[in-house]
Structure formats: C-alpha cells, structure tokens
Design an enzyme around this catalytic site. Structure first.
Site, PDB file in Angstrom:
ATOM      1  N   SER A 110      44.294  42.177  38.501  1.00 54.55           N
ATOM      2  CA  SER A 110      43.279  41.419  39.157  1.00 54.55           C
ATOM      3  C   SER A 110      42.247  42.290  39.581  1.00 54.55           C
ATOM      4  O   SER A 110      42.220  43.476  39.896  1.00 54.55           O
ATOM      5  CB  SER A 110      43.994  40.653  40.516  1.00 54.55           C
ATOM      6  OG  SER A 110      44.964  40.023  39.960  1.00 54.55           O
TER       7      SER A 110
HETATM    8  N1  SAH Z   1      48.718  41.603  41.082  1.00 54.71           N
HETATM    9  C1  SAH Z   1      49.113  41.899  39.641  1.00 54.71           C
HETATM   10  C2  SAH Z   1      48.702  40.721  38.754  1.00 54.71           C
HETATM   11  C3  SAH Z   1      49.551  40.648  37.396  1.00 54.71           C
HETATM   12  S1  SAH Z   1      49.064  39.205  36.514  1.00 54.71           S
HETATM   13  C4  SAH Z   1      48.354  43.087  39.154  1.00 54.71           C
HETATM   14  O1  SAH Z   1      47.035  43.200  39.891  1.00 54.71           O
HETATM   15  O2  SAH Z   1      48.502  43.818  38.219  1.00 54.71           O
HETATM   16  C5  SAH Z   1      50.476  38.292  37.014  1.00 54.71           C
HETATM   17  C6  SAH Z   1      51.700  38.651  36.858  1.00 54.71           C
HETATM   18  O3  SAH Z   1      52.735  37.692  37.346  1.00 54.71           O
HETATM   19  C7  SAH Z   1      51.970  39.039  35.319  1.00 54.71           C
HETATM   20  O4  SAH Z   1      52.677  40.406  35.667  1.00 54.71           O
HETATM   21  C8  SAH Z   1      53.456  38.018  35.092  1.00 54.71           C
HETATM   22  O5  SAH Z   1      54.251  38.816  34.438  1.00 54.71           O
HETATM   23  C9  SAH Z   1      53.751  37.891  36.296  1.00 54.71           C
HETATM   24  N2  SAH Z   1      54.501  36.574  36.472  1.00 54.71           N
HETATM   25  C10 SAH Z   1      54.217  35.323  35.850  1.00 54.71           C
HETATM   26  N3  SAH Z   1      55.270  34.237  35.683  1.00 54.71           N
HETATM   27  C11 SAH Z   1      56.168  34.884  36.862  1.00 54.71           C
HETATM   28  C12 SAH Z   1      57.617  34.545  37.523  1.00 54.71           C
HETATM   29  N4  SAH Z   1      57.819  33.287  37.306  1.00 54.71           N
HETATM   30  N5  SAH Z   1      58.110  35.189  38.111  1.00 54.71           N
HETATM   31  C13 SAH Z   1      57.492  36.609  38.362  1.00 54.71           C
HETATM   32  N6  SAH Z   1      56.618  37.108  37.900  1.00 54.71           N
HETATM   33  C14 SAH Z   1      55.707  36.066  37.163  1.00 54.71           C
END
Ligand code: SAH
Length: 222
Positions: A69
C-alpha cells in the site's frame, strides 16, 4: 537492524523524513503514526530493483499479484485505527500481511500485532524480513483471514488491507468494546470504512475513495 540494500542505506533516512513531511502536507496529523513511518525502513519491504521508488506515494508490486500500500494509505489507515490515541491499542489484528510494511508500522503503535496472510510463500519472505528487522511483537499466521483469529481475540483494533464487499459477522465479534475496525469496502467503487464497536452497537462510517486488491478465499501454499 540489518541494512540489506546497502547502496541506498545512507539516503533512506533523509528520504523517509521527506516522506513524512509529504504525509503531513497530505493531511496525516497523528504524530505517533508519522514517527512510526519515519522509523520503519520502507525500502526494505520491496524488491531491491524497486527500492529507490519505495518512498514515492505509490503502491508498488510485491509479487504474487499483490501490492504494498502507498505511504498515504498506510498513514491514513493507521491514523484512523488509532483514532487520535483515544483507543489504547494493546492487541491488533491485521488481515492481509503482504510484504509486512503495514504490520511493522502497527507493531510500533501497539503492544501486540496478529497478522494473517493467505499466500504462503509471500508470508515466508515477510516472516524472514520482519525477523531481520528485529520486530518481535508480531504473530504471523498463514490462513484465510476472513474468519479472523478468534483464539487470539478480542482485538482493540482490526485492519484489513484488501477490499471486501461486506464484513463477516465473525470478524465483528472479535472486536473488543470500544475497538475499531478499518478496511476498504466495496467492489468496483471502494471506500475506506471504519466500524466502531460502541455500547449502542456497531457504527459504520464511510470515508475516502480508495483502490485495493480484493480479499480472496482459501490459502495458497506454494
Ligand atoms: N498491507 C499489505 C497489503 C498487501 S495487499 C502491504 O502493504 O504489503 C493485500 C494482501 O491481502 C495480499 O497480500 C493478499 O494476499 C492478502 N489477502 C487477500 N485475501 C486474504 C485473506 N482472505 N486472508 C488473508 N490475506 C488475504
């Protein structure tokens, strides 16, 4: 704290100070959040080839089709979770660990952070990264975060970093009284959403328009 991408280590502090100044101009006011973001070396959370862009106000790819993000989103969501410091954040649950940058920022503002990620290999790398940075007040779990982590709750704050059309009841039940949940809500149009657990029930507030990757069911093991 070990510095891996050595070439830019010298400039990263200055670059971080500039990022914090920009966040202030963009309306992030909570000094506790700004200090946390000024402290965490964001360039160590992206691939070395992208490290020079880590402090720009953009979301960057982190493999497996996911993104880190943007600094503004991290600042805004963390500020909303803290709610001006009125909520003492002992225990936080994050859903969507990704590269772990948001997790690291949360670990600076709370006593304990639980974070769930569905993509196993992504979490493995994040686990190593956070350990190398000496961030120890976190518990990472490879699972589908949609069910939350009832065995570790209740939580003073819950943050979801992937977009969801509607929050499942089971997650709300893990939010302590006085606690707050922050997440992007919607489908094609998405908005940051806050849900407060008050004595009168759950109160939802819709805020800024945003853009996140979707929450997905199940886990990926390799
Ligand atoms: N805060 C993180 C955002 C990553 S994008 C950063 O800045 O790196 C969102 C993340 O949510 C991804 O890594 C994706 O794999 C995860 N995600 C999506 N659905 C999910 C679920 N049901 N349970 C756990 N993680 C999930």
């Amino acid at each position: 704290m070990s510095v891996r991408h050595s070439g830019i280590g010298m400039t990263s502090l200055r670059t971080r100070v500039r990022m914090v100044e920009r966040l202030r101009e963009q309306g992030i006011k909570d000094e506790v959040v700004l200090a946390a973001m000024g402290f965490i070396p964001r360039h160590l959370f992206v691939e070395a080839a992208l490290a020079s862009r880590a402090y720009e106000d953009v979301a960057l790819p982190i493999n497996y089709g996911q993104t880190i993000s943007s600094p503004w989103i991290v600042g805004r969501m963390t500020e909303l979770l803290r709610n001006g410091g009125s909520n003492s954040l002992r225990k936080i649950l994050e859903i969507g660990t990704g590269c772990g940058y948001q997790t690291a920022v949360l670990a600076k503002i709370a006593s304990e952070v639980y974070s769930i990620e569905r993509i196993g290999p992504l979490l493995t790398r994040t686990r190593i990264r956070l350990r190398e940075l000496g961030i120890l007040n976190i518990h990472l779990k490879h699972a589908d975060g949609m069910r939350g982590l009832p065995e570790a709750g209740l939580f003073d704050g819950i943050m979801m970093t992937a977009v969801i059309p509607e929050i499942p009841e089971t997650l709300l039940e893990q939010l302590a009284m006085g606690g707050r949940m922050v997440f992007p809500k919607g489908n094609r149009k998405q908005y940051l959403c806050v849900i407060d657990h008050t004595t009168e029930g759950f109160v939802e507030t819709i805020l800024d328009e945003v853009m996140f990757v979707p929450i997905l069911p199940g886990t990926i093991n390799r």
